[in-house]
Design an enzyme around this catalytic site. Structure first.
Site, mmCIF file in Angstrom:
data_model
loop_
_atom_site.group_PDB
_atom_site.id
_atom_site.type_symbol
_atom_site.label_atom_id
_atom_site.label_comp_id
_atom_site.label_asym_id
_atom_site.label_seq_id
_atom_site.Cartn_x
_atom_site.Cartn_y
_atom_site.Cartn_z
ATOM 1 N N ARG A 75 -1.428 -0.587 -8.253
ATOM 2 C CA ARG A 75 -2.794 -0.146 -7.941
ATOM 3 C C ARG A 75 -2.814 1.377 -8.094
ATOM 4 N NH1 ARG A 75 -3.954 -0.871 -2.033
ATOM 5 N NH2 ARG A 75 -4.454 -3.029 -2.524
ATOM 6 N N ASP A 115 0.846 -1.195 0.000
ATOM 7 C CA ASP A 115 0.000 0.000 0.000
ATOM 8 C C ASP A 115 0.881 1.244 0.000
ATOM 9 O OD1 ASP A 115 -2.335 -1.496 0.169
ATOM 10 O OD2 ASP A 115 -2.697 -1.074 2.288
HETATM 11 C C1 FAD Z 1 -8.849 -1.253 -3.216
HETATM 12 C C2 FAD Z 1 -8.414 0.098 -2.743
HETATM 13 C C3 FAD Z 1 -7.169 0.262 -2.173
HETATM 14 C C4 FAD Z 1 -6.737 1.514 -1.758
HETATM 15 N N1 FAD Z 1 -5.446 1.677 -1.319
HETATM 16 C C5 FAD Z 1 -4.989 2.914 -1.042
HETATM 17 C C6 FAD Z 1 -3.613 3.148 -0.732
HETATM 18 O O1 FAD Z 1 -2.782 2.237 -0.697
HETATM 19 N N2 FAD Z 1 -3.234 4.420 -0.466
HETATM 20 C C7 FAD Z 1 -4.104 5.482 -0.508
HETATM 21 O O2 FAD Z 1 -3.682 6.630 -0.292
HETATM 22 N N3 FAD Z 1 -5.413 5.281 -0.780
HETATM 23 C C8 FAD Z 1 -5.873 4.039 -1.043
HETATM 24 N N4 FAD Z 1 -7.189 3.864 -1.367
HETATM 25 C C9 FAD Z 1 -8.163 4.966 -1.155
HETATM 26 C C10 FAD Z 1 -8.279 5.870 -2.351
HETATM 27 O O3 FAD Z 1 -7.090 6.604 -2.492
HETATM 28 C C11 FAD Z 1 -9.472 6.830 -2.207
HETATM 29 O O4 FAD Z 1 -9.301 7.642 -1.110
HETATM 30 C C12 FAD Z 1 -10.824 6.163 -2.085
HETATM 31 O O5 FAD Z 1 -10.898 5.028 -2.897
HETATM 32 C C13 FAD Z 1 -11.941 7.120 -2.517
HETATM 33 O O6 FAD Z 1 -11.737 7.517 -3.856
HETATM 34 P P1 FAD Z 1 -12.694 7.068 -5.064
HETATM 35 O O7 FAD Z 1 -11.819 6.803 -6.258
HETATM 36 O O8 FAD Z 1 -13.572 5.972 -4.671
HETATM 37 O O9 FAD Z 1 -13.484 8.396 -5.450
HETATM 38 P P2 FAD Z 1 -14.323 9.453 -4.596
HETATM 39 O O10 FAD Z 1 -14.498 10.615 -5.504
HETATM 40 O O11 FAD Z 1 -13.731 9.683 -3.265
HETATM 41 O O12 FAD Z 1 -15.680 8.703 -4.388
HETATM 42 C C14 FAD Z 1 -16.576 8.484 -5.450
HETATM 43 C C15 FAD Z 1 -17.867 7.932 -4.899
HETATM 44 O O13 FAD Z 1 -17.605 6.643 -4.353
HETATM 45 C C16 FAD Z 1 -18.352 6.442 -3.175
HETATM 46 N N5 FAD Z 1 -17.416 6.247 -2.067
HETATM 47 C C17 FAD Z 1 -16.090 6.502 -2.057
HETATM 48 N N6 FAD Z 1 -15.540 6.180 -0.871
HETATM 49 C C18 FAD Z 1 -16.550 5.700 -0.100
HETATM 50 C C19 FAD Z 1 -16.644 5.200 1.217
HETATM 51 N N7 FAD Z 1 -15.574 5.104 2.009
HETATM 52 N N8 FAD Z 1 -17.854 4.805 1.662
HETATM 53 C C20 FAD Z 1 -18.954 4.852 0.882
HETATM 54 N N9 FAD Z 1 -18.929 5.327 -0.370
HETATM 55 C C21 FAD Z 1 -17.772 5.752 -0.874
HETATM 56 C C22 FAD Z 1 -19.217 7.650 -2.992
HETATM 57 O O14 FAD Z 1 -20.433 7.415 -3.629
HETATM 58 C C23 FAD Z 1 -18.449 8.713 -3.734
HETATM 59 O O15 FAD Z 1 -19.276 9.768 -4.164
HETATM 60 C C24 FAD Z 1 -7.621 2.628 -1.835
HETATM 61 C C25 FAD Z 1 -8.881 2.467 -2.406
HETATM 62 C C26 FAD Z 1 -9.282 1.235 -2.879
HETATM 63 C C27 FAD Z 1 -10.610 1.111 -3.549
#
Ligand code: FAD
Length: 303
Positions: A179, A123
């Site tokens: 990722r 990560d």
């Molecule tokens: C498999 C995976 C691994 C990850 N690993 C890392 C990492 O190693 N380092 C790092 O910095 N970040 C990591 N992240 C987090 C990532 O960086 C984002 O902060 C997070 O995924 C929210 O971004 P989004 O692309 O979903 O878009 P956003 O614009 O944040 O969300 C889009 C839509 O998705 C839905 N949504 C998003 N998050 C949530 C939630 N928590 N609960 C409910 N609905 C939600 C909502 O409907 C929102 O409007 C990871 C995410 C995923 C999916």
């Protein structure tokens, strides 16, 4: 507004109450529960990446304990036949205390996964960790070319260049597997994009660059606009279904997840579990205050 307020006071609420919200996002407090939930996802045609919750440690003894815990997790999940790999956070193994120790622990975990022909995802944490995590990834990939991958964050201005730099270790039979996610930490405007549109557009550029360079992108998002943008790029480059994957967090946007799976794309869900569920949940809730509504509803629900 009310949701935001609740999200902010959540860390001060009784743990039992927070668990009502958290159980939707966390696959269990024990490994056995996590394995059951991971297998349920497998039944839906979804792969997993299991993560032991916990980040901040203050002693190298804890790092050693955490390594041992991961080795047990791998042993047990493999024997249980879970279809999936594992994610690790470098600070959980002492990255900020002693980088060399963290490298050795993560290397041992990758070696364990390699025994099962499996894979460890490193990560990405906040920016003080970026260079060190990249270095650890490069060193371990040299020894275990197909058993390790890293994360890059689309909100960091450096990310495109980081991907370009990885061309030197990308081979057809041991692709650079990254990722791509938006990034979850608070970073300064000097080094990170702040606007939603800007982050999304860099996210899609990063994925496109990876397809162009024949790397393996793991597209980690719940954002429908990013997913649709990714579909267009997949249409353009026509990679084989085993040459990329989508990823989502446990319990988040299951309908969108299903629609991606139904279209035939590989999907992997991040399955966090463990005693340290409290910090993880409050972070997730701050990210999406709308979810605070779940707690309010749970309070008034019978049974
Ligand atoms: C498999 C995976 C691994 C990850 N690993 C890392 C990492 O190693 N380092 C790092 O910095 N970040 C990591 N992240 C987090 C990532 O960086 C984002 O902060 C997070 O995924 C929210 O971004 P989004 O692309 O979903 O878009 P956003 O614009 O944040 O969300 C889009 C839509 O998705 C839905 N949504 C998003 N998050 C949530 C939630 N928590 N609960 C409910 N609905 C939600 C909502 O409907 C929102 O409007 C990871 C995410 C995923 C999916």
């Amino acid at each position: 507004m009310i949701n935001k307020m609740i999200a902010n006071i959540l860390p001060y609420m009784p743990k039992k109450l927070v668990w009502m919200f958290s159980k939707q996002y966390i696959a269990g407090q024990t490994l056995d529960e996590a394995i059951v939930n991971a297998k349920k996802l497998n039944e839906e045609g979804i792969l997993t990446t299991i993560d032991v919750l916990g980040e901040f440690i203050t002693t190298l003894d804890e790092a050693e304990e955490n390594k041992k815990e991961y080795l047990e997790v791998i042993e047990k999940a493999e024997k249980a036949g879970v279809k999936g790999n594992y994610s690790v956070k470098p600070t959980f193994f002492g990255l900020l205390l002693d980088k060399e120790v963290a490298y050795k622990h993560i290397r041992d975990i990758v070696a364990k996964a390699a025994e099962y022909d499996n894979f460890i995802r490193i990560d990405m944490e906040d920016s003080p960790c970026t260079d060190m995590s990249i270095d650890i990834y490069r060193r371990i990939k040299k020894e275990f070319p197909t058993n390790v991958g890293l994360v890059v964050q689309a909100y960091l201005k450096r990310t495109r260049q980081d991907i370009v730099n990885f061309k030197d270790i990308n081979e057809p039979d041991s692709k650079v597997n990254l990722r791509v996610c938006k990034g979850i930490y608070v970073e300064s405007a000097d080094i990170s994009y702040k606007k939603y549109e800007e982050i999304n557009s860099h996210f899609l550029d990063d994925i496109e660059l990876m397809f162009k360079e024949k790397m393996y992108p793991s597209i980690a998002t719940h954002d429908i606009l990013v997913v649709e943008g990714a579909y267009k790029i997949i249409e353009k480059y026509k990679p084989a279904p085993e040459d990329y994957e989508f990823q989502m967090l446990y319990g988040v946007t299951p309908a969108l997840r299903k629609s991606i799976v139904d279209k035939g794309h590989r999907m992997r869900v991040y399955v966090p579990f463990g005693k340290q569920w409290f910090g993880y949940s409050t972070r997730r809730l701050k990210e999406n205050p709308k979810m605070a509504g779940v707690i309010i509803k749970a309070l008034f629900k019978k049974g």
